[in-house]
Write an enzyme that holds these catalytic residues in place. Structure first.
Site, short mmCIF file in Angstrom:
data_model
loop_
_atom_site.label_atom_id
_atom_site.label_comp_id
_atom_site.label_asym_id
_atom_site.label_seq_id
_atom_site.Cartn_x
_atom_site.Cartn_y
_atom_site.Cartn_z
N ASP A 52 0.82 -1.21 0.00
CA ASP A 52 0.00 0.00 0.00
C ASP A 52 0.85 1.26 0.00
O ASP A 52 2.07 1.21 0.14
CB ASP A 52 -0.90 0.01 1.24
CG ASP A 52 -2.07 -0.94 1.12
OD1 ASP A 52 -2.41 -1.32 -0.02
OD2 ASP A 52 -2.66 -1.29 2.15
N TYR A 69 7.93 -10.04 5.72
CA TYR A 69 7.82 -8.60 6.02
C TYR A 69 8.52 -8.29 7.32
O TYR A 69 8.58 -9.13 8.24
CB TYR A 69 6.35 -8.19 6.14
CG TYR A 69 5.60 -8.09 4.84
CD1 TYR A 69 5.47 -6.87 4.17
CD2 TYR A 69 5.01 -9.22 4.27
CE1 TYR A 69 4.77 -6.77 2.98
CE2 TYR A 69 4.31 -9.13 3.07
CZ TYR A 69 4.19 -7.91 2.43
OH TYR A 69 3.51 -7.81 1.25
#
Length: 305
Positions: free
Chosen positions: A60, A124
């Site tokens: 995002d 991540y």
């Protein structure tokens, strides 16, 4: 007569603050996607057909990538040899300047390779900065690269205990985005890794910043739900702040309801980095002419079904 296009796998990184996310957006927006710039750079390679980047992992606006991945097909004019990996890497990086986007590597792969579907895992890292009483105390070189949760120190042992409850295979509906379109995905995911470990500042600990502590939440899975990592990190920070007990986190997981987690519990995007995307060495083998066309270890027929 033109031959088949050459397929390439590229790993690339970017500073996410400047973009609407990694995926392509309409070019008339104030902020556009990283993909817009990748494909604009690829136009300068003068291929015979438009070049599209098929990106492994969506990120995002504000989320960074140390190493995202994509595959692309390049059809050159008749008589022109396919680009080598180094030629493609240097060509794309030349035309990407001055954007904070860099191609890290480029290599030929089989025409059946797919950057998204062949990925074995994604990892991540979320960077936390402790010791800041106010956002203005974040070092200038760490701006937009970490989250400094308010409220003083975090209870790290409690956060680690809560993280253990999320490991393994679960229905993670509580930790997906509450947007209706997110419900179309299966909410079952398997977390292979979720750990909290000490981190480091980008330029080391300057003597004026010795009271600051960096911590990293590292999480690995084959795939994630939309906003899952940021919502899990937000919940773990709430545990560290004493606003949520590990047992309450377990109950939230069992509720399987994205509305059970308050909106403010989602960690902001700037601390999140896509660290790596992993593939099988067999899928990264140089292109060849196999007897039966396969996609990521599955025959085409098996994959479609």
């Amino acid at each position: 007569m033109a031959g088949a296009p050459a397929r390439y796998l590229v790993f690339f990184q970017y500073f996410g603050t400047r973009y609407s996310g990694v995926m392509e957006t309409n070019s008339d927006q104030a902020l556009v996607g990283v993909q817009n710039y990748l494909e604009k750079a690829a136009e300068q390679l003068k291929a015979s057909a438009p070049i599209r980047f098929h990106i492994s992992s969506r990120t995002d606006r504000g989320v960074h990538a140390l190493a995202n991945a994509a595959h692309l097909d390049i059809q050159r004019a008749p008589g022109r040899a396919p680009f080598t990996g180094p030629q493609l890497l240097h060509g794309l990086n030349h035309f990407l300047r001055p954007e904070p986007i860099r191609i890290l590597s480029a290599q030929r792969v089989s025409s059946t390779f797919h950057a998204r579907f062949c990925a074995l895992s994604r990892t991540y890292v979320y960077r936390l900065l402790l010791g800041c009483a106010h956002r203005s105390q974040i070092p200038v070189f760490e701006q937009d690269l970490c989250w400094a949760p308010p409220g003083g120190p975090l209870d790290i042992p409690a956060m680690r205990a809560a993280a253990q409850l999320l490991l393994g295979t679960h229905d993670f509906s509580t930790f997906r985005s509450p947007r209706p379109e997110a419900a179309a995905q299966s909410p079952v995911r398997t977390l292979q890794l979720l750990q909290l470990q000490p981190g480091h500042g980008l330029l080391g600990q300057h003597h004026l910043h010795r009271g600051l502590e960096f911590w990293e939440v590292k999480v690995k899975s084959k795939s994630f739900l939309y906003r899952q990592v940021r919502r899990m990190v937000g919940a773990l920070v709430a545990v560290g702040q004493g606003r949520l007990a590990p047992a309450q986190l377990q109950r939230l997981l069992e509720l399987r309801d994205p509305r059970a987690l308050p909106p403010h519990a989602t960690a902001p995007p700037e601390g999140l980095f896509l660290h790596s995307v992993e593939y099988s060495p067999a899928d990264l083998a140089p292109p060849s002419a196999p007897a039966e066309e396969e996609l990521c270890g599955l025959s085409r027929k098996e994959f479609i079904t």
